[in-house]
Design a protein around this motif. Structure first.
Motif, PDB file in Angstrom:
ATOM      1  N   LYS A  73       0.642  -0.778   0.298  1.00 23.37           N
ATOM      2  CA  LYS A  73       0.050   0.008  -0.019  1.00 23.37           C
ATOM      3  C   LYS A  73       1.092   1.109  -0.172  1.00 23.37           C
ATOM      4  CE  LYS A  73      -3.696   2.373   2.756  1.00 23.37           C
ATOM      5  NZ  LYS A  73      -4.051   1.950   3.505  1.00 23.37           N
ATOM      6  N   PHE A  74       1.940   1.491   0.877  1.00 27.41           N
ATOM      7  CA  PHE A  74       2.981   2.318   0.681  1.00 27.41           C
ATOM      8  C   PHE A  74       4.257   2.849  -0.725  1.00 27.41           C
ATOM      9  CE2 PHE A  74       3.296   2.818   5.175  1.00 27.41           C
ATOM     10  CZ  PHE A  74       1.819   2.646   5.811  1.00 27.41           C
ATOM     11  N   LEU A  75       3.996   1.458  -0.980  1.00 23.96           N
ATOM     12  CA  LEU A  75       4.451   1.422  -2.234  1.00 23.96           C
ATOM     13  C   LEU A  75       3.961   2.205  -2.892  1.00 23.96           C
ATOM     14  CD1 LEU A  75       7.785  -1.372  -2.137  1.00 23.96           C
ATOM     15  CD2 LEU A  75       7.759   0.828  -1.980  1.00 23.96           C
ATOM     16  N   ASP A  76       2.276   1.910  -3.129  1.00 23.00           N
ATOM     17  CA  ASP A  76       1.491   2.426  -4.487  1.00 23.00           C
ATOM     18  C   ASP A  76       1.286   4.073  -3.843  1.00 23.00           C
ATOM     19  OD1 ASP A  76      -0.098   1.556  -6.276  1.00 23.00           O
ATOM     20  OD2 ASP A  76      -1.986   2.403  -4.996  1.00 23.00           O
ATOM     21  N   VAL A  77       1.030   4.702  -2.935  1.00 22.28           N
ATOM     22  CA  VAL A  77       1.043   5.725  -2.989  1.00 22.28           C
ATOM     23  C   VAL A  77       2.073   6.576  -3.357  1.00 22.28           C
ATOM     24  CG1 VAL A  77       1.493   8.317  -0.983  1.00 22.28           C
ATOM     25  CG2 VAL A  77      -0.259   6.082  -0.644  1.00 22.28           C
ATOM     26  N   THR A  78       3.668   5.917  -2.957  1.00 24.76           N
ATOM     27  CA  THR A  78       4.793   6.537  -3.503  1.00 24.76           C
ATOM     28  C   THR A  78       5.153   6.626  -5.389  1.00 24.76           C
ATOM     29  OG1 THR A  78       6.202   4.780  -2.670  1.00 24.76           O
ATOM     30  CG2 THR A  78       6.249   6.586  -1.232  1.00 24.76           C
ATOM     31  N   GLN A  79       4.566   5.638  -5.435  1.00 22.09           N
ATOM     32  CA  GLN A  79       4.599   4.921  -7.356  1.00 22.09           C
ATOM     33  C   GLN A  79       3.785   5.937  -7.515  1.00 22.09           C
ATOM     34  OE1 GLN A  79       5.714   2.539  -8.715  1.00 22.09           O
ATOM     35  NE2 GLN A  79       4.917   3.462 -10.552  1.00 22.09           N
ATOM     36  N   LYS A  80       2.722   6.862  -6.857  1.00 17.84           N
ATOM     37  CA  LYS A  80       1.460   7.855  -7.405  1.00 17.84           C
ATOM     38  C   LYS A  80       1.918   8.895  -7.410  1.00 17.84           C
ATOM     39  CE  LYS A  80      -3.266   5.466  -7.855  1.00 17.84           C
ATOM     40  NZ  LYS A  80      -3.087   4.350  -6.522  1.00 17.84           N
ATOM     41  N   GLU A  81       2.660   9.098  -6.580  1.00 21.39           N
ATOM     42  CA  GLU A  81       3.135  10.672  -6.249  1.00 21.39           C
ATOM     43  C   GLU A  81       4.355  11.045  -7.082  1.00 21.39           C
ATOM     44  OE1 GLU A  81       2.093  13.094  -3.892  1.00 21.39           O
ATOM     45  OE2 GLU A  81       0.056  11.770  -3.950  1.00 21.39           O
ATOM     46  N   THR A  82       5.083   9.806  -7.381  1.00 23.72           N
ATOM     47  CA  THR A  82       5.831   9.872  -8.457  1.00 23.72           C
ATOM     48  C   THR A  82       5.651   9.884 -10.049  1.00 23.72           C
ATOM     49  OG1 THR A  82       7.399   8.293  -7.129  1.00 23.72           O
ATOM     50  CG2 THR A  82       8.205   9.134  -9.624  1.00 23.72           C
ATOM     51  N   GLU A  83       4.369   9.570  -9.653  1.00 22.99           N
ATOM     52  CA  GLU A  83       3.611  10.031 -11.378  1.00 22.99           C
ATOM     53  C   GLU A  83       2.905  11.222 -11.837  1.00 22.99           C
ATOM     54  OE1 GLU A  83       0.458   6.987 -11.265  1.00 22.99           O
ATOM     55  OE2 GLU A  83       2.490   5.414 -11.582  1.00 22.99           O
ATOM     56  N   ARG A  84       2.269  12.319 -10.024  1.00 22.27           N
ATOM     57  CA  ARG A  84       2.245  13.076 -10.384  1.00 22.27           C
ATOM     58  C   ARG A  84       3.383  14.194 -10.611  1.00 22.27           C
ATOM     59  NH1 ARG A  84      -1.369  16.467  -8.089  1.00 22.27           N
ATOM     60  NH2 ARG A  84      -2.542  14.673  -6.153  1.00 22.27           N
ATOM     61  N   MET A  85       3.959  13.668  -9.833  1.00 21.33           N
ATOM     62  CA  MET A  85       5.267  15.079 -10.208  1.00 21.33           C
ATOM     63  C   MET A  85       5.093  14.809 -11.743  1.00 21.33           C
ATOM     64  SD  MET A  85       7.811  14.870  -6.999  1.00 21.33           S
ATOM     65  CE  MET A  85       8.750  13.723  -6.699  1.00 21.33           C
ATOM     66  N   ILE A  86       5.956  13.560 -12.290  1.00 21.74           N
ATOM     67  CA  ILE A  86       6.079  13.094 -13.654  1.00 21.74           C
ATOM     68  C   ILE A  86       5.134  14.239 -14.379  1.00 21.74           C
ATOM     69  CG2 ILE A  86       6.498  11.938 -15.630  1.00 21.74           C
ATOM     70  CD1 ILE A  86       7.943   9.899 -13.025  1.00 21.74           C
ATOM     71  N   ARG A  87       3.607  14.158 -13.416  1.00 20.53           N
ATOM     72  CA  ARG A  87       2.713  14.992 -14.626  1.00 20.53           C
ATOM     73  C   ARG A  87       3.117  16.508 -15.365  1.00 20.53           C
ATOM     74  NH1 ARG A  87      -0.551  11.251 -12.912  1.00 20.53           N
ATOM     75  NH2 ARG A  87      -1.638  12.493 -10.887  1.00 20.53           N
ATOM     76  N   LEU A  88       3.644  16.923 -13.576  1.00 19.79           N
ATOM     77  CA  LEU A  88       3.844  18.431 -13.420  1.00 19.79           C
ATOM     78  C   LEU A  88       4.393  19.344 -13.676  1.00 19.79           C
ATOM     79  CD1 LEU A  88       2.495  20.457 -11.290  1.00 19.79           C
ATOM     80  CD2 LEU A  88       4.336  19.988  -9.963  1.00 19.79           C
ATOM     81  N   VAL A  89       6.024  18.227 -13.720  1.00 16.12           N
ATOM     82  CA  VAL A  89       7.062  18.625 -14.356  1.00 16.12           C
ATOM     83  C   VAL A  89       6.683  18.737 -16.027  1.00 16.12           C
ATOM     84  CG1 VAL A  89       9.047  18.246 -14.811  1.00 16.12           C
ATOM     85  CG2 VAL A  89       8.516  17.370 -12.935  1.00 16.12           C
ATOM     86  N   LYS A  90       6.542  17.504 -16.625  1.00 13.79           N
ATOM     87  CA  LYS A  90       5.451  17.448 -18.003  1.00 13.79           C
ATOM     88  C   LYS A  90       5.278  18.892 -19.140  1.00 13.79           C
ATOM     89  CE  LYS A  90       3.905  14.485 -20.331  1.00 13.79           C
ATOM     90  NZ  LYS A  90       2.881  13.568 -20.483  1.00 13.79           N
ATOM     91  N   ASP A  91       4.140  19.060 -17.717  1.00 17.11           N
ATOM     92  CA  ASP A  91       3.044  20.523 -17.606  1.00 17.11           C
ATOM     93  C   ASP A  91       4.061  21.335 -17.827  1.00 17.11           C
ATOM     94  OD1 ASP A  91       1.216  18.451 -18.432  1.00 17.11           O
ATOM     95  OD2 ASP A  91      -0.249  19.351 -16.750  1.00 17.11           O
ATOM     96  N   LEU A  92       4.695  21.574 -16.966  1.00 19.89           N
ATOM     97  CA  LEU A  92       5.573  22.572 -16.546  1.00 19.89           C
ATOM     98  C   LEU A  92       6.524  23.181 -17.618  1.00 19.89           C
ATOM     99  CD1 LEU A  92       6.506  22.677 -13.037  1.00 19.89           C
ATOM    100  CD2 LEU A  92       5.709  24.247 -13.803  1.00 19.89           C
ATOM    101  N   LEU A  93       7.302  21.902 -17.860  1.00 19.38           N
ATOM    102  CA  LEU A  93       8.162  22.266 -19.475  1.00 19.38           C
ATOM    103  C   LEU A  93       7.193  22.687 -20.872  1.00 19.38           C
ATOM    104  CD1 LEU A  93      10.457  18.969 -19.083  1.00 19.38           C
ATOM    105  CD2 LEU A  93      11.006  21.360 -18.766  1.00 19.38           C
ATOM    106  N   GLN A  94       6.157  21.700 -20.886  1.00 21.56           N
ATOM    107  CA  GLN A  94       5.445  21.913 -21.895  1.00 21.56           C
ATOM    108  C   GLN A  94       5.556  24.099 -21.879  1.00 21.56           C
ATOM    109  OE1 GLN A  94       1.985  19.670 -22.605  1.00 21.56           O
ATOM    110  NE2 GLN A  94       2.348  19.902 -25.019  1.00 21.56           N
ATOM    111  N   LEU A  95       5.072  24.556 -20.437  1.00 13.69           N
ATOM    112  CA  LEU A  95       4.795  25.872 -20.679  1.00 13.69           C
ATOM    113  C   LEU A  95       5.278  26.772 -20.766  1.00 13.69           C
ATOM    114  CD1 LEU A  95       2.108  26.448 -17.587  1.00 13.69           C
ATOM    115  CD2 LEU A  95       2.185  26.898 -20.286  1.00 13.69           C
TER     116      LEU A  95
END
Ligand code: ADP
Length: 263
Positions: A73-95
């Protein structure tokens, strides 16, 4: 406004002119303020997933790793948070690429109705929610000069919002209408809606009506800001219409290709 004056003198030392340079400091100050706010927002958005990950990793280190269920369960949470950061950085780079105008529009003559049909098909195929799509697309074909990748992303962002904020069993209406030399696309949902006073703000970076809800649904707060930049880069306009608790419509207009009706 700030003015700097310099006196122009003749060789004999007598003044014969005045140069006044007027700066619009308010505009510069506004830009600086927005930049500071943006950096603060980015830092905050990155810190949130990082602190979450840190505490879950610490819990794992402190023993949770020996409990297979808890560990998963805890690994799943960290995985989801990593994915969110990747999305965020991708969006930021695009902007930042859009801001720096470091992109080339790859304009291609495109049959617009077909283009929209394909995007809706993809959403219908992959949806994991009970949502219906209503297609109100004109018969016949007409053409636009668009950057297909960029416009696909715009529509993806709008449609995923419509789905995220829709109720179970909600209807999403995708309407395309042609008016003169313009083409209007309107995507409506029956979701929570946006309060009137926030309608224009949703296109600002990191603005969310409800931050907690947006995070829970995986949002970065940048989707509509990117959509706006992309639509404006293609000579269009985008805006929102909404009724609180009734639903939201995002409209955008694009210029029609001059030789639209020719095959
Ligand atoms: P997010 O990643 O949070 O969805 P967006 O830039 O795509 O960021 O949207 C900004 C905000 O606008 C959202 O957080 C939400 O509050 C609001 N919003 C956007 N689309 C809709 C919609 N279809 N229904 C209700 N609210 C919406």
């Amino acid at each position: 406004l700030r003015a700097n004056f310099s006196i122009v003198k003749k060789e004999n030392g007598l003044a014969n002119g005045l140069i006044a340079v007027i700066h619009d400091v308010t505009e510069q100050e506004q830009v600086d303020m927005e930049r500071r706010e943006f950096v603060a927002n980015v830092s905050h958005e990155l810190r949130t997933p990082l602190t979450t990950m840190k505490s879950y990793l610490e819990a794992l280190q402190d023993g949770a790793v020996d409990d297979p269920k808890l560990a998963a369960k805890f690994l799943d949470v960290t995985q989801k948070e990593t994915e969110r950061m990747i999305r965020l950085v991708k969006d930021l780079l695009q902007l930042s690429r859009l801001d720096a105008k470091e992109y080339k529009l790859n304009l291609q003559r495109t049959n617009y109705v077909l283009f929209c049909e394909e995007i809706i098909d993809r959403f219908e195929m992959t949806k994991n929610q009970n949502i219906q799509f209503n297609r109100r697309l004109p018969k016949g074909s007409f053409y636009v000069q668009i950057d297909r990748d960029k416009l696909t992303q715009v529509i993806d962002n709008i449609l995923s919002n419509a789905m995220k904020y829709s109720p179970e069993g909600g209807l999403i209406t995708f309407q395309v209408t042609r008016r003169g030399n313009k083409i209007r696309t309107a995507i409506s949902d029956q979701g929570v809606g946006i309060p009137k006073e926030n309608l224009a703000k949703v296109f600002e970076r990191f603005y969310r009506v409800d931050k907690a809800r947006s995070r829970k649904l995986g949002g970065t707060g940048l989707g509509l800001a990117i959509a706006k930049e992309m639509i404006e880069a293609q000579g269009g306009e985008i805006w929102a219409e909404s009724e609180w608790n009734r639903g939201t419509t995002i409209h955008f207009i694009l210029p029609l290709d001059r030789e639209s009706d020719q095959r």
